[in-house]
Design a protein around this motif. Sequence first.
Motif, PDB file in Angstrom:
ATOM      1  N   GLY A   1       9.921  61.867  38.617  1.00 24.61           N
ATOM      2  CA  GLY A   1       8.467  61.781  38.563  1.00 24.61           C
ATOM      3  C   GLY A   1       7.804  62.546  37.437  1.00 24.61           C
ATOM      4  O   GLY A   1       6.575  62.638  37.409  1.00 24.61           O
TER       5      GLY A   1
ATOM      6  N   ALA B   1      12.095  60.110  34.662  1.00 27.60           N
ATOM      7  CA  ALA B   1      11.279  59.128  35.388  1.00 27.60           C
ATOM      8  C   ALA B   1      11.625  59.135  36.873  1.00 27.60           C
ATOM      9  O   ALA B   1      10.741  59.043  37.733  1.00 27.60           O
TER      10      ALA B   1
ATOM     11  N   GLY C   1       6.113  58.484  33.730  1.00 31.34           N
ATOM     12  CA  GLY C   1       5.815  57.279  34.490  1.00 31.34           C
ATOM     13  C   GLY C   1       6.456  56.009  33.967  1.00 31.34           C
ATOM     14  O   GLY C   1       6.681  55.065  34.723  1.00 31.34           O
ATOM     15  N   HIS C   2       6.740  55.957  32.651  1.00 28.24           N
ATOM     16  CA  HIS C   2       7.284  54.747  32.048  1.00 28.24           C
ATOM     17  C   HIS C   2       8.413  55.102  31.094  1.00 28.24           C
ATOM     18  O   HIS C   2       8.298  56.062  30.325  1.00 28.24           O
TER      19      HIS C   2
ATOM     20  N   ILE D   1      -0.997  60.824  31.889  1.00 26.23           N
ATOM     21  CA  ILE D   1      -0.118  59.658  32.014  1.00 26.23           C
ATOM     22  C   ILE D   1       0.951  59.804  30.940  1.00 26.23           C
ATOM     23  O   ILE D   1       0.649  60.216  29.816  1.00 26.23           O
TER      24      ILE D   1
END
Length: 266
Positions: A183, A180, A186-187, A127
């Motif tokens: 992809g 982002a 994610g943030h 992540i």
Amino acid sequence: MGGETEHLGVERVGATLVLTLNRPEAKNALSLPMLVGLYDGWLAADADDDIRSVVLTGAGGAFCAGMDLKALAGDGMGDQYRDRLKADPDLHWKAMLRHHRPRKPVIAAVEGHCVAGGTEILQGTDIRVAGESATFGLYEVRRGLFPIGGSTVRLARQIPRTHALEMLLTGRPYPAAEAARIGLIGHVVPDGTALAKALEIAEAVNANGPLAVEAVKASVYDTAAMTEADGLAHELEHGWPVFDTADAKEGARAFAEKRPAVFRRA
């Protein structure tokens, strides 16, 4: 604490192990003490059942500017680091998550430069959070080099191939917003808050059943290169044992009793 060296900070925050690349004067470019510390940090996290997640970040407003070939030679860094590399010639690749996948979820908290080897390490995390001024990119071809940390294999499996090839073949920088959009992360959060956001996500992960979390992560990666039919069959090998655990029964009881579950990794 396991993994800590002069170029790698290690800290416990609740059930999360925070590993901090710590050469801010060199934008946290990779050194031998950093790589030895990283590998030991991954092993320490997986060996400690009280640790449920890992956050990887960098000190001084940068994540990682890639390899520092002079520092990797180990000059002035002590025989213990050179001896570790001689004993395990793949140690640096495992530290960079090329040849090693931690059992626990790994969350990247990126500020500033995350380029070359930094973007390669990023692909081994699960992540990813970045400050809005963060910069990504694989610069190797600009110097006549090859991104040998796994990017020619992994990147096109993580983002659309057209974006992966553009990043690999142009060697251009990518701002956080574009990273982002394609992809890679994610943030995107305000500068200086990536670590706080990563720890927030880690806390949400830590609240869940650890056996379930680790089985889910393993299934996602183990089935990635399989056909859908093979992957669905293999998923059962990870999934069914989870239902037989005491944690699964505790989760059902807690739901029925309208209280937080107390998971014991059993």
